[in-house]
Motif scaffolding. Structure first.
Motif, PDB file in Angstrom:
ATOM      1  N   UNK A   1       4.768  -6.525  -0.808  1.00 48.57           N
ATOM      2  CA  UNK A   1       3.887  -7.041  -1.844  1.00 48.57           C
ATOM      3  C   UNK A   1       3.617  -5.969  -2.880  1.00 48.57           C
ATOM      4  N   UNK A   2       3.552  -6.368  -4.128  1.00 44.90           N
ATOM      5  CA  UNK A   2       3.315  -5.425  -5.218  1.00 44.90           C
ATOM      6  C   UNK A   2       1.844  -5.190  -5.459  1.00 44.90           C
ATOM      7  N   UNK A   3       1.511  -3.983  -5.859  1.00 39.32           N
ATOM      8  CA  UNK A   3       0.121  -3.618  -6.164  1.00 39.32           C
ATOM      9  C   UNK A   3       0.053  -2.957  -7.530  1.00 39.32           C
ATOM     10  N   UNK A   4      -0.962  -3.335  -8.279  1.00 41.48           N
ATOM     11  CA  UNK A   4      -1.212  -2.846  -9.632  1.00 41.48           C
ATOM     12  C   UNK A   4      -2.417  -1.918  -9.595  1.00 41.48           C
ATOM     13  N   UNK A   5      -2.383  -0.912 -10.444  1.00 42.48           N
ATOM     14  CA  UNK A   5      -3.505   0.024 -10.524  1.00 42.48           C
ATOM     15  C   UNK A   5      -3.574   0.579 -11.944  1.00 42.48           C
TER      16      UNK A   5
ATOM     17  N   UNK B   1      -4.655  -0.404 -14.917  1.00 45.36           N
ATOM     18  CA  UNK B   1      -4.206  -1.170 -16.083  1.00 45.36           C
ATOM     19  C   UNK B   1      -5.039  -0.737 -17.284  1.00 45.36           C
ATOM     20  N   UNK B   2      -4.363  -0.412 -18.376  1.00 43.93           N
ATOM     21  CA  UNK B   2      -5.066  -0.154 -19.628  1.00 43.93           C
ATOM     22  C   UNK B   2      -4.261  -0.771 -20.763  1.00 43.93           C
ATOM     23  N   UNK B   3      -4.656  -0.556 -21.988  1.00 47.31           N
ATOM     24  CA  UNK B   3      -4.006  -1.209 -23.122  1.00 47.31           C
ATOM     25  C   UNK B   3      -2.567  -0.730 -23.352  1.00 47.31           C
ATOM     26  N   UNK B   4      -2.191   0.409 -22.792  1.00 45.93           N
ATOM     27  CA  UNK B   4      -0.846   0.942 -23.035  1.00 45.93           C
ATOM     28  C   UNK B   4       0.103   0.802 -21.838  1.00 45.93           C
ATOM     29  N   UNK B   5      -0.415   0.473 -20.649  1.00 44.77           N
ATOM     30  CA  UNK B   5       0.465   0.342 -19.501  1.00 44.77           C
ATOM     31  C   UNK B   5      -0.293   0.190 -18.197  1.00 44.77           C
ATOM     32  N   UNK B   6       0.387   0.444 -17.083  1.00 48.04           N
ATOM     33  CA  UNK B   6      -0.182   0.242 -15.758  1.00 48.04           C
ATOM     34  C   UNK B   6       0.611   1.047 -14.734  1.00 48.04           C
ATOM     35  N   UNK B   7      -0.007   1.252 -13.578  1.00 40.50           N
ATOM     36  CA  UNK B   7       0.676   1.852 -12.435  1.00 40.50           C
ATOM     37  C   UNK B   7       1.041   0.739 -11.474  1.00 40.50           C
ATOM     38  N   UNK B   8       2.159   0.921 -10.751  1.00 35.40           N
ATOM     39  CA  UNK B   8       2.641  -0.117  -9.840  1.00 35.40           C
ATOM     40  C   UNK B   8       3.401   0.518  -8.684  1.00 35.40           C
ATOM     41  N   UNK B   9       3.250  -0.099  -7.532  1.00 35.42           N
ATOM     42  CA  UNK B   9       4.115   0.200  -6.383  1.00 35.42           C
ATOM     43  C   UNK B   9       4.136  -1.025  -5.494  1.00 35.42           C
ATOM     44  N   UNK B  10       5.102  -1.081  -4.589  1.00 38.80           N
ATOM     45  CA  UNK B  10       5.046  -2.143  -3.593  1.00 38.80           C
ATOM     46  C   UNK B  10       4.976  -1.539  -2.206  1.00 38.80           C
ATOM     47  N   UNK B  11       4.464  -2.352  -1.285  1.00 41.76           N
ATOM     48  CA  UNK B  11       4.193  -1.894   0.064  1.00 41.76           C
ATOM     49  C   UNK B  11       4.697  -2.931   1.060  1.00 41.76           C
ATOM     50  N   UNK B  12       5.322  -2.431   2.130  1.00 41.96           N
ATOM     51  CA  UNK B  12       5.736  -3.307   3.227  1.00 41.96           C
ATOM     52  C   UNK B  12       4.548  -3.570   4.144  1.00 41.96           C
ATOM     53  N   UNK B  13       4.788  -4.324   5.202  1.00 45.26           N
ATOM     54  CA  UNK B  13       3.762  -4.551   6.218  1.00 45.26           C
ATOM     55  C   UNK B  13       3.261  -3.215   6.738  1.00 45.26           C
TER      56      UNK B  13
ATOM     57  N   UNK C   1      -4.613  -1.411   2.110  1.00 45.27           N
ATOM     58  CA  UNK C   1      -3.887  -2.184   3.126  1.00 45.27           C
ATOM     59  C   UNK C   1      -3.026  -3.253   2.457  1.00 45.27           C
ATOM     60  N   UNK C   2      -1.901  -3.581   3.076  1.00 50.48           N
ATOM     61  CA  UNK C   2      -1.026  -4.631   2.559  1.00 50.48           C
ATOM     62  C   UNK C   2      -1.805  -5.929   2.467  1.00 50.48           C
ATOM     63  N   UNK C   3      -1.771  -6.550   1.314  1.00 50.57           N
ATOM     64  CA  UNK C   3      -2.590  -7.746   1.103  1.00 50.57           C
ATOM     65  C   UNK C   3      -2.056  -8.557  -0.067  1.00 50.57           C
TER      66      UNK C   3
END
Length: 167
Positions: free
Chosen positions: A37-41, A43-55, A123-125
């Motif tokens: 599942x992907x997670x966002x962190x 977020x601002x007007x110019x971009x965002x942080x992202x990663x994905x996590x397994x179980x 946690x994965x969610x």
């Protein structure tokens, strides 16, 4: 679109938004059979942080995957025959069901795409939605149980895209 990984990385928008956009992402390739599942962190007007996590039970090691996203500024309007309402910054969404009321009551059941805009609980969610109606819906963060039975989740910020053919 961009290539997502298991490590948090910064992705910049092509242009800077006037308002803080609502971001919705989806993994669109299948490079390994493990669930993720992907997670966002941040977020601002110019971009965002992202990663994905397994179980949680798995070591978080997964081949890169292609991610598609939509970033849309909050507001409402119409595209062709479709009405849209983009809402961001709904706080205190966690493991308990939360009632979300639409700004306008719809004459038809809207199509709603909610997405966490933060990664406060690691946690994965994912988000779960129930009781989507013309006036609103209920949502909660649901953690998976592969590692332990604990499913309490920290408060996250939610944004959503709402579409319908008429109000």
């Amino acid at each position: 679109s961009f290539t997502g990984t298991t490590s948090m990385k910064r992705y910049n928008f092509t242009d800077i938004f006037v308002k803080l956009p609502v971001l919705v992402t989806s993994v669109v390739t299948y490079n390994h059979s493990d669930t993720l599942g992907g997670r966002i962190h941040n977020v601002n007007r110019s971009g965002f942080d992202y990663y994905f996590r397994e179980q949680e039970v798995n070591i978080n090691s997964h081949p890169d995957e292609m991610i598609h996203y939509v970033a849309w500024e909050p507001g409402e309007g119409k595209v062709g025959d479709i009405q849209y309402n983009i809402v961001g910054s709904i706080s205190a969404v966690n493991h308990n069901w939360k009632e979300i009321r639409y700004n306008k009551i719809s004459a038809s059941f809207p199509f709603v795409l909610p997405h966490m805009q933060t990664t406060n609980g690691t946690d994965s969610s994912t988000l779960r939605v129930k009781n989507n109606a013309t006036s609103g819906f209920q949502v909660k963060v649901e953690e998976e149980l592969s590692y332990d039975a604990e499913t309490n989740h920290a408060d996250e910020i939610l944004g959503y895209l709402q579409f319908q053919s008429n109000y």
